[in-house]
Design a protein around this motif. Structure first.
Motif, PDB file in Angstrom:
ATOM      1  N   GLY A 101      48.903  59.525  69.375  1.00  0.00           N
ATOM      2  CA  GLY A 101      49.569  58.852  70.480  1.00  0.00           C
ATOM      3  C   GLY A 101      50.884  58.236  70.051  1.00  0.00           C
ATOM      4  N   ARG A 102      51.700  57.901  71.060  1.00  0.00           N
ATOM      5  CA  ARG A 102      53.021  57.317  70.779  1.00  0.00           C
ATOM      6  C   ARG A 102      52.924  56.052  69.940  1.00  0.00           C
ATOM      7  N   PHE A 106      55.034  55.533  66.439  1.00  0.00           N
ATOM      8  CA  PHE A 106      55.973  54.405  66.429  1.00  0.00           C
ATOM      9  C   PHE A 106      55.617  53.430  65.301  1.00  0.00           C
ATOM     10  N   SER A 107      54.344  53.025  65.248  1.00  0.00           N
ATOM     11  CA  SER A 107      53.916  51.989  64.296  1.00  0.00           C
ATOM     12  C   SER A 107      54.065  52.427  62.853  1.00  0.00           C
ATOM     13  N   LEU A 461      52.314  47.043  65.863  1.00  0.00           N
ATOM     14  CA  LEU A 461      51.371  47.718  66.757  1.00  0.00           C
ATOM     15  C   LEU A 461      51.411  47.112  68.163  1.00  0.00           C
ATOM     16  N   VAL A 462      51.494  45.789  68.233  1.00  0.00           N
ATOM     17  CA  VAL A 462      51.583  45.131  69.542  1.00  0.00           C
ATOM     18  C   VAL A 462      52.845  45.581  70.279  1.00  0.00           C
ATOM     19  N   ILE A 463      53.963  45.644  69.550  1.00  0.00           N
ATOM     20  CA  ILE A 463      55.210  46.110  70.156  1.00  0.00           C
ATOM     21  C   ILE A 463      55.050  47.536  70.668  1.00  0.00           C
ATOM     22  N   ALA A 464      54.399  48.392  69.862  1.00  0.00           N
ATOM     23  CA  ALA A 464      54.197  49.792  70.250  1.00  0.00           C
ATOM     24  C   ALA A 464      53.350  49.906  71.514  1.00  0.00           C
ATOM     25  N   VAL A 465      52.261  49.129  71.579  1.00  0.00           N
ATOM     26  CA  VAL A 465      51.368  49.193  72.736  1.00  0.00           C
ATOM     27  C   VAL A 465      52.060  48.678  73.988  1.00  0.00           C
ATOM     28  N   VAL A 466      52.801  47.571  73.840  1.00  0.00           N
ATOM     29  CA  VAL A 466      53.524  47.004  74.984  1.00  0.00           C
ATOM     30  C   VAL A 466      54.555  47.998  75.501  1.00  0.00           C
ATOM     31  N   ARG A 467      55.300  48.622  74.568  1.00  0.00           N
ATOM     32  CA  ARG A 467      56.305  49.612  74.971  1.00  0.00           C
ATOM     33  C   ARG A 467      55.660  50.784  75.702  1.00  0.00           C
ATOM     34  N   GLN A 468      54.505  51.225  75.169  1.00  0.00           N
ATOM     35  CA  GLN A 468      53.845  52.374  75.776  1.00  0.00           C
ATOM     36  C   GLN A 468      53.352  52.036  77.188  1.00  0.00           C
TER      37      GLN A 468
END
Length: 490
Positions: A101-102, A106-107, A461-468
């Motif tokens: 996944g994205r 990203f992470s 990881l939090v940044i990646a999930v929020v962006r997604q």
């Protein structure tokens, strides 16, 4: 008759809109890729960090190196399988993007970039210390600045210039270790002309408290001390994207990883602990390789080793800047970094990605001189476990990617992971076990390293999930379908 690789297969990754260049170009020759693959496995940590491992585990450090070496061979086999099928400048980050996944691409991409820009500062400082010892008129910070500027200029010229520098840097390391192993082995067996050492002999492996003087538990402690000296084995899979035949380059580097680790790591460490008793005071005072050379009465052993270490440092700096910039380029191509990172010059050089990476490297160098025990220590410790995170992500990516490749293009499975999926799961379990064991290690900062690395990983990881979830793209750029397909090899 073999067909000529298409531009994408040959490492031409299309750039984003408005790029003056045509993306990354196939500027690396076969000899460059060969030395990058060999040199990538020989880090400066092998020369300067092995003494602490020997002091901790005694001759049993050989088992620590063998255990980590086996782990790296298995992980590289998985990465080789994915990269041979889909060569890409993003390597494991691009594979994780598609397989997991994205958020995963990203992470792990940003964590890997963070690791290498911190390494730039560490290696620049190490090289500066050696150069200041030779020419004290130039201050240490001045040498660090000079080294960074020279290698930045090299990377900005073309990928070919990076490859040429790395060819010679790696060549010196390979010749040096090869000569050390041959000379040392002759001395151990007492057949080196003109040299007689009272301390050399295979009995050093079992004398002085036995093969495991501190018990079997010291093997795992040794693993913690030597694991990170193996980081860099994966560079060949990133560089392969800029070669004329990426699949051949990846396959060749993957198949040769076993003998490279066996010879350069196990071979040279075996010579060290055979030439000298593991508890000889000179190993801790001078460093393992210098002490071993001194025991043979070789003149100027310290300066010879300083030259070899400096070469290794420059090689690591050169490759570190290249690796960080290509990961930044890949993130830019996929929309996970500012679009400017994906722009290339007419020579196929991602200038913005290189400049930004080196600027962060310079900033880390500043912190090393200004705040060595606070800010810089945090940077080093918080990136220390990234190698294990990368290896773990490669395991999980391969589990998913094998099924995707088998479904969409089974003919691309040129390299296959052994005993799939059982050996992949076993490797992942071993990595998790090592991370867990590090949490119990307070003597060598293992717990602090894992916790701080997990903290940084959690933030990314939090940044990646929020962006997604928000469906946003860095710099508001829409993902280009053609670029995406080229980057992940669909």
């Amino acid at each position: 008759m073999t067909s000529k690789p298409t531009p994408t297969e040959a490492g031409h990754v299309p750039g984003g809109p408005g790029e003056p260049g045509g993306g990354l170009q196939a500027g690396l020759k076969n000899r460059h890729l060969t030395m990058i693959a060999i040199g990538g496995v020989i880090g400066a940590g092998l020369f300067v960090g092995s003494s602490s491992g020997i002091a901790t585990a005694g001759p049993g450090i050989l088992l620590s190196y063998a255990l980590v070496g086996t782990l790296v061979v298995l992980v590289m086999r998985m990465l080789g399988e994915m990269s041979a099928a889909n060569p890409t400048s993003g390597s494991f980050s691009a594979h994780a993007d598609r397989a997991l996944g994205r958020w995963a691409g990203f992470s792990i991409g940003w964590l890997y970039w963070f690791f290498w820009v911190v390494v730039l500062a560490v290696e620049a400082t190490a090289g500066a210390k050696i150069l200041e010892g030779w020419i004290p008129a130039v201050p240490q910070w001045g040498w660090a600045l000079i080294v960074m500027i020279v290698l930045t200029a090299t990377n900005l010229v073309s990928v070919g210039s990076y490859g040429e520098f790395e060819f010679w840097f790696a060549g010196i390391k390979v010749v040096a270790i090869g000569a050390f192993i041959v000379v040392g082995a002759l001395a151990v067996f007492g057949v080196l002309p003109g040299v007689h050492s009272d301390k050399a002999g295979l009995d050093n492996l079992t004398g002085h408290g036995g093969f495991l003087p501190h018990g079997p538990g010291a093997i795992l402690t040794g693993v913690l001390l030597v694991a990170f000296s193996f980081m860099g084995s994966e560079i060949a899979t990133l560089a392969a994207g800029e070669s004329e035949d990426p699949r051949r380059a990846v396959t060749k580097s993957t198949n040769s990883i076993i003998w490279r680790i066996a010879v350069f790591y196990l071979g040279s460490i075996l010579v060290v602990v055979s030439l000298l008793p593991w508890d000889d005071a000179s190993i801790a005072e001078k460093g393992s390789y210098v002490a071993a050379l001194d025991s043979l009465g070789i003149a100027h052993a310290g300066q010879i080793m300083n030259f070899i270490v400096l070469t290794s440092v420059l090689s690591c700096l050169n490759s570190g800047l290249y690796t960080a910039s290509r990961m930044a380029f890949s993130l830019g191509v996929r929309g996970d970094a500012p679009r400017a990172f994906a722009r290339t010059t007419g020579r196929g050089v991602p200038m913005t990605a290189i400049v930004v990476s080196v600027l962060f490297g310079f900033l880390a160098v500043f912190f090393n001189y200004k705040y060595p025990d606070s800010v810089f220590l945090f940077l080093v410790n918080s990136s220390g476990a990234v190698a294990l995170f990368v290896w773990l992500v490669i395991c999980f990516s391969q589990l998913r990617m094998r099924k995707i490749i088998q479904r969409e293009a089974p003919e691309k499975l040129i390299v296959k992971m052994w005993l799939y999926p059982y050996l992949t799961w076993a490797t992942a379990a071993l990595i998790v076990f090592v991370l867990g064991y590090m949490l119990t290690d307070t003597e060598h900062d293992g717990r602090e390293t894992v916790l701080l690395s997990l903290l940084v990983a959690a933030v990314v990881l939090v940044i990646a999930v929020v962006r997604q979830k928000m469906g946003s793209r860095t710099a508001g750029a829409a993902r280009d379908p053609e670029t995406e397909r080229a980057e992940v090899g669909v």
